[in-house]
Design a protein around this motif. Sequence first.
Motif, PDB file in Angstrom:
ATOM      1  N   GLU A 388       0.851  -1.180   0.000  1.00  0.00           N
ATOM      2  CA  GLU A 388       0.000   0.000   0.000  1.00  0.00           C
ATOM      3  C   GLU A 388       0.892   1.237   0.000  1.00  0.00           C
ATOM      4  O   GLU A 388       1.805   1.364   0.814  1.00  0.00           O
ATOM      5  CB  GLU A 388      -0.906   0.033   1.229  1.00  0.00           C
ATOM      6  N   ILE A 389       0.619   2.136  -0.929  1.00  0.00           N
ATOM      7  CA  ILE A 389       1.307   3.424  -0.979  1.00  0.00           C
ATOM      8  C   ILE A 389       0.371   4.472  -0.406  1.00  0.00           C
ATOM      9  O   ILE A 389      -0.773   4.615  -0.864  1.00  0.00           O
ATOM     10  CB  ILE A 389       1.698   3.786  -2.427  1.00  0.00           C
ATOM     11  N   SER A 390       0.819   5.176   0.608  1.00  0.00           N
ATOM     12  CA  SER A 390      -0.045   6.154   1.271  1.00  0.00           C
ATOM     13  C   SER A 390       0.763   7.378   1.667  1.00  0.00           C
ATOM     14  O   SER A 390       2.003   7.369   1.653  1.00  0.00           O
ATOM     15  CB  SER A 390      -0.715   5.546   2.503  1.00  0.00           C
ATOM     16  N   ARG A 394      -3.125  15.309   1.882  1.00  0.00           N
ATOM     17  CA  ARG A 394      -4.474  15.068   1.390  1.00  0.00           C
ATOM     18  C   ARG A 394      -4.806  15.771   0.086  1.00  0.00           C
ATOM     19  O   ARG A 394      -5.907  15.620  -0.428  1.00  0.00           O
ATOM     20  CB  ARG A 394      -5.487  15.471   2.462  1.00  0.00           C
ATOM     21  N   GLY A 395      -3.905  16.555  -0.443  1.00  0.00           N
ATOM     22  CA  GLY A 395      -4.194  17.264  -1.684  1.00  0.00           C
ATOM     23  C   GLY A 395      -3.829  16.460  -2.907  1.00  0.00           C
ATOM     24  O   GLY A 395      -3.274  15.359  -2.828  1.00  0.00           O
ATOM     25  N   LYS A 396      -4.132  17.032  -4.087  1.00  0.00           N
ATOM     26  CA  LYS A 396      -3.683  16.422  -5.337  1.00  0.00           C
ATOM     27  C   LYS A 396      -2.663  17.302  -6.047  1.00  0.00           C
ATOM     28  O   LYS A 396      -2.268  17.038  -7.177  1.00  0.00           O
ATOM     29  CB  LYS A 396      -4.861  16.135  -6.261  1.00  0.00           C
ATOM     30  N   VAL A 406       5.975   9.861   1.777  1.00  0.00           N
ATOM     31  CA  VAL A 406       5.297   8.729   1.155  1.00  0.00           C
ATOM     32  C   VAL A 406       5.660   7.463   1.930  1.00  0.00           C
ATOM     33  O   VAL A 406       6.841   7.213   2.195  1.00  0.00           O
ATOM     34  CB  VAL A 406       5.707   8.574  -0.316  1.00  0.00           C
ATOM     35  N   PHE A 407       4.645   6.687   2.306  1.00  0.00           N
ATOM     36  CA  PHE A 407       4.844   5.426   3.018  1.00  0.00           C
ATOM     37  C   PHE A 407       4.529   4.257   2.089  1.00  0.00           C
ATOM     38  O   PHE A 407       3.509   4.270   1.391  1.00  0.00           O
ATOM     39  CB  PHE A 407       3.953   5.342   4.256  1.00  0.00           C
ATOM     40  N   VAL A 408       5.376   3.266   2.099  1.00  0.00           N
ATOM     41  CA  VAL A 408       5.139   2.020   1.368  1.00  0.00           C
ATOM     42  C   VAL A 408       5.081   0.905   2.401  1.00  0.00           C
ATOM     43  O   VAL A 408       6.080   0.627   3.081  1.00  0.00           O
ATOM     44  CB  VAL A 408       6.248   1.762   0.336  1.00  0.00           C
ATOM     45  N   MET A 505      -3.223   2.016  -3.843  1.00  0.00           N
ATOM     46  CA  MET A 505      -2.898   3.413  -3.627  1.00  0.00           C
ATOM     47  C   MET A 505      -3.907   4.051  -2.679  1.00  0.00           C
ATOM     48  O   MET A 505      -5.109   3.998  -2.910  1.00  0.00           O
ATOM     49  CB  MET A 505      -2.903   4.168  -4.963  1.00  0.00           C
ATOM     50  N   ASP A 506      -3.428   4.620  -1.583  1.00  0.00           N
ATOM     51  CA  ASP A 506      -4.269   5.365  -0.657  1.00  0.00           C
ATOM     52  C   ASP A 506      -3.745   6.799  -0.601  1.00  0.00           C
ATOM     53  O   ASP A 506      -3.284   7.284   0.426  1.00  0.00           O
ATOM     54  CB  ASP A 506      -4.244   4.718   0.732  1.00  0.00           C
ATOM     55  N   ALA A 507      -3.755   7.440  -1.727  1.00  0.00           N
ATOM     56  CA  ALA A 507      -3.237   8.800  -1.846  1.00  0.00           C
ATOM     57  C   ALA A 507      -3.800   9.398  -3.129  1.00  0.00           C
ATOM     58  O   ALA A 507      -4.371   8.695  -3.971  1.00  0.00           O
ATOM     59  CB  ALA A 507      -1.711   8.810  -1.867  1.00  0.00           C
ATOM     60  N   ASN A 508      -3.621  10.708  -3.292  1.00  0.00           N
ATOM     61  CA  ASN A 508      -4.151  11.398  -4.460  1.00  0.00           C
ATOM     62  C   ASN A 508      -3.086  11.636  -5.520  1.00  0.00           C
ATOM     63  O   ASN A 508      -3.164  12.598  -6.284  1.00  0.00           O
ATOM     64  CB  ASN A 508      -4.777  12.729  -4.036  1.00  0.00           C
ATOM     65  N   PHE A 509      -2.075  10.787  -5.564  1.00  0.00           N
ATOM     66  CA  PHE A 509      -1.075  10.909  -6.611  1.00  0.00           C
ATOM     67  C   PHE A 509      -1.700  10.572  -7.959  1.00  0.00           C
ATOM     68  O   PHE A 509      -2.584   9.718  -8.061  1.00  0.00           O
ATOM     69  CB  PHE A 509       0.102   9.962  -6.359  1.00  0.00           C
TER      70      PHE A 509
END
Length: 773
Positions: A388-390, A394-396, A406-408, A505-509
């Motif tokens: 999981e990438i998080s 919280r933005g894009k 960034v956490f993996v 993916m748990d992010a707005n990348f």
Amino acid sequence: MAVGALVASLLAVSATTATATTDRADETSDVTACLGEAKVDQGFTDVPESHTFHESINCLAHYRITIGTGDGTTFSPGDPVKRWQMMLFLARALDPAGINLSRARAQNFTDLGNLNDETRDAIDLLVTNGIATAASSTTFDPNAVVDRTEMALLLVRFLDAAGDVVDIDSNGEILLDANDDGIQTEPDDYFEDARDQVPAAADRAISAAYELGITTGDSPTPASGTAQPGLDLYYRPRDSVTRGQMAAFIIRTLGHTLARPKGLSAQYDGNEIRVSFRGADFEPVEDAPIDMFYIETDDIDLAFTSRDECDGVDFVQGDYLCEIDGSDLTTDDDGEVSLDVPDPVFDGTDTTVWVWTGDDGDEVDRRTDPVRLDIEPSDQARPAARVEISTPFRGKKARFGTTVTVFVQLQDSEGRDVRVGVDGDSPAEWELVEELLAETGTVDGITAGAGELLSRTPRTVRSDPSGRFRFSISVSDPNRASTGDSRTRTFRLVPGPNAPSTVEMDANFGLSSGRPGGLEVYYLEFSDAAADPEQAVVTVTPKVRYVNAPSRGSARNSVVVSAFDEYGAALASARASLDSDVAAEIPEGFLAIGRDGERQLSYSYDRFVGEVETLTVTVDFDGRTSTIDDRQTATAHVFWPVLTAASGSTDLSDGGAKKFILFGDTDRNEIIVDVEDGSAGDDWPVGPDAENPSTVPERVEYDSNDRFDVQGPSDTAPRPVRSIEDFEKALAEYLAVTPAGDTGTGACLEWRNYDPRRSRFEAEIRLWHTCPS
């Protein structure tokens, strides 16, 4: 023996791998036979609580393996063990361990003297079945003292008779599989003094006893490391075994069998809560419903009311809190059942759980005597199935100068954090490639020689002991004198040794797959332009993707609504409303979002039908809900499966259609499939309208009585596998994938002879990865 390590090794947790690790016991049991009632003091006057082997000796007596010495009030822990005594101990251990041997043949030994019938029968039984050996063709030498070499041989052969854990082939080679994953390993550690002094077969047994955690060695050798061949320990193979040491050896051995104390017991194995139910003679009790509830240990005083009814507790499985009902899992024919671990444990919180059994409709009260288990967070032994990438960002889009961490994180197939890679034992490695681009619009077409590429940095990264690694991305303002500039950071992870290939993916990348070969690249734009209100980030995230539809009453679910501007700043003045196309009870009106930009909303659902629920959140940014020109919506879906009916089963003999797999839970032995063959296209998972659903989720349950087939990578059709564990290992690969279209996770399920009304299904279940029509 290394006295200080005896008890600790009983609880050691290890995962089996195809390549074992030297200088470490690779095949120890992750559970113990010595727990609960088995630890009660048996009253031996010469075994005080301070005695090194106090716990093991009392466990031995609980299982009726020993009745003490003299008049039964003593144990004589320092006395050496004679061969006739060892035969009695092992024969009495057979029933608790669940081992059935072939009928004994009379050996007619001439030196058994005045030994009683029980002892003579034990000797005949164990010699007949190859666990013990005679001294000659006519003698047994019953009064000889058992040494540490013979102890290892006897206990390894005992486990060979138990099946699964130890396999001794016709050439005397020993293979081990303590976690029953179908991967057998040879013992790779050895004691140099044993190798020098005993025959090869005995040396192999001693090495196996070490790998299994039955022995920890005697004392350190003077030399260590490369200067000392084998382990840095002496074994002392010719030393005699005392009765106290014998108790520890046997109890460790029983940890690899079905031996569990009378009544209900529970233990945490680092992956799940394993519950056992035994009768008065240690026989397994099957089909017993098991209910579990829990609370964070710091709040344990809030768990019950003054009438011993549940109060501040929560539950993981089943439909009703602190009540025995039809949705509770039941013990199998070994008297065992595995339960999900509460989330606080994985979050690093000390947690107390209780398990209990009863009749349908029973509730926890003063008459209930639940088993309590205190769980301290520990390393997770589950192998990784995905990453999981998080990021907490919280933005894009990010502002120049902002550092985005960034956490993996390695996770299992059900999304729980784990500490090791796909082999269940070692860290994972990746190649991390970072780039800096001049423009976001060039992410797809970038090449190493193009002018838009400002820099590229590849490096090798490895997961830490918690199963994660982290890195940061940032961009400095290239032109402080003006605004409106932008730069883009990209990164990609190339799986290396022991790393799973599936990514969540748990992010707005941003995600681009437009490079040659479909290479996936994640990216984030940095800028100093003003925030665009139309680019606000609004999400609605269900607590879980699927919930089993309630067979009676209603079920609760919750979602988290979040609202941030495009740079990740919380829209604290915003208000949100939630709507559902099927929910029975849902919060009305617009509710304030917290200062952190989030709000949790709960609702109830009372339909017993397989369907997909559509949740819609509407966020009003300025909080003045009388106007609608500053609102934004987001949707999410929750799957509500029902248990599939036998009448709707796919009949393999008729070549019926294969059903795509959506979700599943191997701890609850359930697979969620889509029984609707319609295509939704871009409307997945709901279809064009309510009358024409594209997805109808149903639940298929399975257990160890079923027969399983799995299609391997090179197979044209599924082939039989030997165990439920092998099936679940193959299934986990697909459950790690989030379904995102008509083909679900990409795998299909077939079944026949399936009847959910039977306690034992005895169905044939087939797992396909090619999903033929």
